[in-house]
Design a protein around this motif. Structure first.
Motif, mmCIF file in Angstrom:
data_model
loop_
_atom_site.group_PDB
_atom_site.id
_atom_site.type_symbol
_atom_site.label_atom_id
_atom_site.label_comp_id
_atom_site.label_asym_id
_atom_site.label_seq_id
_atom_site.Cartn_x
_atom_site.Cartn_y
_atom_site.Cartn_z
ATOM 1 N N LEU A 277 59.650 65.736 31.445
ATOM 2 C CA LEU A 277 59.660 65.205 30.090
ATOM 3 C C LEU A 277 60.192 63.775 30.069
ATOM 4 C CD1 LEU A 277 60.946 68.350 28.166
ATOM 5 C CD2 LEU A 277 58.647 67.390 28.096
ATOM 6 N N LYS A 278 61.252 63.514 30.834
ATOM 7 C CA LYS A 278 61.804 62.160 30.898
ATOM 8 C C LYS A 278 60.822 61.197 31.552
ATOM 9 C CE LYS A 278 66.177 61.662 32.056
ATOM 10 N NZ LYS A 278 67.481 61.857 32.725
ATOM 11 N N GLN A 279 60.135 61.648 32.577
ATOM 12 C CA GLN A 279 59.163 60.808 33.266
ATOM 13 C C GLN A 279 58.010 60.443 32.327
ATOM 14 O OE1 GLN A 279 57.252 62.707 36.610
ATOM 15 N NE2 GLN A 279 57.087 60.751 37.692
ATOM 16 N N ASN A 280 57.517 61.409 31.567
ATOM 17 C CA ASN A 280 56.438 61.142 30.615
ATOM 18 C C ASN A 280 56.901 60.212 29.496
ATOM 19 O OD1 ASN A 280 54.520 62.634 31.962
ATOM 20 N ND2 ASN A 280 54.976 64.506 30.843
ATOM 21 N N ALA A 281 58.129 60.384 29.032
ATOM 22 C CA ALA A 281 58.656 59.499 27.988
ATOM 23 C C ALA A 281 58.793 58.068 28.525
ATOM 24 C CB ALA A 281 60.001 60.021 27.485
ATOM 25 N N ALA A 282 59.210 57.919 29.778
ATOM 26 C CA ALA A 282 59.338 56.593 30.383
ATOM 27 C C ALA A 282 57.968 55.930 30.533
ATOM 28 C CB ALA A 282 60.030 56.697 31.739
ATOM 29 N N ARG A 283 56.976 56.696 30.915
ATOM 30 C CA ARG A 283 55.616 56.149 31.020
ATOM 31 C C ARG A 283 55.092 55.707 29.659
ATOM 32 N NH1 ARG A 283 52.897 60.596 35.007
ATOM 33 N NH2 ARG A 283 53.825 59.839 36.934
ATOM 34 N N LYS A 284 55.347 56.521 28.650
ATOM 35 C CA LYS A 284 54.913 56.160 27.308
ATOM 36 C C LYS A 284 55.640 54.897 26.842
ATOM 37 C CE LYS A 284 54.231 57.922 22.647
ATOM 38 N NZ LYS A 284 54.371 59.092 21.765
ATOM 39 N N LEU A 285 56.929 54.779 27.162
ATOM 40 C CA LEU A 285 57.701 53.593 26.807
ATOM 41 C C LEU A 285 57.105 52.353 27.459
ATOM 42 C CD1 LEU A 285 60.142 52.222 25.490
ATOM 43 C CD2 LEU A 285 61.450 52.832 27.542
ATOM 44 N N ALA A 286 56.772 52.435 28.731
ATOM 45 C CA ALA A 286 56.157 51.298 29.425
ATOM 46 C C ALA A 286 54.838 50.924 28.762
ATOM 47 C CB ALA A 286 55.950 51.632 30.900
ATOM 48 N N TYR A 287 54.067 51.911 28.359
ATOM 49 C CA TYR A 287 52.792 51.670 27.672
ATOM 50 C C TYR A 287 53.022 50.968 26.340
ATOM 51 C CZ TYR A 287 48.665 52.667 24.867
ATOM 52 O OH TYR A 287 47.584 52.547 24.042
ATOM 53 N N VAL A 288 53.985 51.431 25.557
ATOM 54 C CA VAL A 288 54.265 50.846 24.249
ATOM 55 C C VAL A 288 54.738 49.400 24.397
ATOM 56 C CG1 VAL A 288 55.822 50.982 22.248
ATOM 57 C CG2 VAL A 288 54.725 53.044 23.115
ATOM 58 N N ILE A 289 55.595 49.140 25.365
ATOM 59 C CA ILE A 289 56.081 47.777 25.595
ATOM 60 C C ILE A 289 54.921 46.860 25.963
ATOM 61 C CG2 ILE A 289 57.466 46.337 27.141
ATOM 62 C CD1 ILE A 289 59.502 48.673 27.210
ATOM 63 N N GLU A 290 54.061 47.310 26.855
ATOM 64 C CA GLU A 290 52.919 46.495 27.271
ATOM 65 C C GLU A 290 51.969 46.252 26.107
ATOM 66 O OE1 GLU A 290 50.679 44.076 29.549
ATOM 67 O OE2 GLU A 290 52.637 44.907 30.051
ATOM 68 N N LYS A 291 51.752 47.256 25.281
ATOM 69 C CA LYS A 291 50.860 47.105 24.127
ATOM 70 C C LYS A 291 51.421 46.082 23.148
ATOM 71 C CE LYS A 291 48.119 49.699 20.923
ATOM 72 N NZ LYS A 291 47.455 50.928 20.694
ATOM 73 N N GLN A 292 52.735 46.111 22.930
ATOM 74 C CA GLN A 292 53.351 45.140 22.024
ATOM 75 C C GLN A 292 53.259 43.727 22.606
ATOM 76 O OE1 GLN A 292 57.267 46.177 20.672
ATOM 77 N NE2 GLN A 292 56.570 48.072 19.705
ATOM 78 N N ARG A 293 53.401 43.585 23.906
ATOM 79 C CA ARG A 293 53.259 42.269 24.543
ATOM 80 C C ARG A 293 51.850 41.725 24.340
ATOM 81 N NH1 ARG A 293 56.148 43.661 30.179
ATOM 82 N NH2 ARG A 293 58.295 43.481 29.451
ATOM 83 N N GLN A 294 50.854 42.579 24.503
ATOM 84 C CA GLN A 294 49.467 42.153 24.339
ATOM 85 C C GLN A 294 49.180 41.760 22.886
ATOM 86 O OE1 GLN A 294 47.026 45.285 25.878
ATOM 87 N NE2 GLN A 294 47.579 44.881 28.001
ATOM 88 N N GLU A 295 49.756 42.488 21.930
ATOM 89 C CA GLU A 295 49.540 42.162 20.521
ATOM 90 C C GLU A 295 50.170 40.825 20.168
ATOM 91 O OE1 GLU A 295 50.911 45.477 18.243
ATOM 92 O OE2 GLU A 295 49.243 46.748 18.863
ATOM 93 N N ARG A 296 51.304 40.486 20.767
ATOM 94 C CA ARG A 296 51.966 39.216 20.488
ATOM 95 C C ARG A 296 51.155 38.040 21.041
ATOM 96 N NH1 ARG A 296 57.389 40.780 22.868
ATOM 97 N NH2 ARG A 296 57.800 42.614 21.641
ATOM 98 N N ARG A 297 50.403 38.264 22.095
ATOM 99 C CA ARG A 297 49.597 37.201 22.708
ATOM 100 C C ARG A 297 48.408 36.823 21.852
ATOM 101 N NH1 ARG A 297 49.491 39.698 28.758
ATOM 102 N NH2 ARG A 297 51.698 39.410 29.199
ATOM 103 N N ARG A 298 47.988 37.694 20.972
ATOM 104 C CA ARG A 298 46.797 37.434 20.137
ATOM 105 C C ARG A 298 47.072 36.432 19.068
ATOM 106 N NH1 ARG A 298 44.289 43.462 19.448
ATOM 107 N NH2 ARG A 298 44.047 43.819 21.642
#
Length: 71
Positions: free
Chosen positions: A50-71
């Motif tokens: 569960l912790k591993q999946n939450a960490a993966r989701k966190l990495a995904y959310v951070i990357e998605k927010q970075r990409q949105e800021r670049r637009r």
């Protein structure tokens, strides 16, 4: 077709874990940015998974927010 590479994991992750009956809620929080990601899963699954999946989701959310800021 190959899966896309996973985004890099944050350096430090804080976890908040709450059990509610048959389910466990795991909130992963990036210590640097304060960004959160929440996973809910059955209590019968190991806490490590569960912790591993939450960490993966966190990495995904951070990357998605970075990409949105670049637009």
């Amino acid at each position: 077709m190959a899966n896309p590479p996973l985004p890099p994991m944050p350096r430090q992750i804080l976890y908040e874990i709450k059990r509610n009956g048959a389910y466990v809620r795991v909130c992963a929080i990036c210590a640097d940015t304060g960004i959160e990601a929440v996973m809910v899963g059955p209590a019968t699954v190991g806490l490590f998974s569960l912790k591993q999946n939450a960490a993966r989701k966190l990495a995904y959310v951070i990357e998605k927010q970075r990409q949105e800021r670049r637009r």
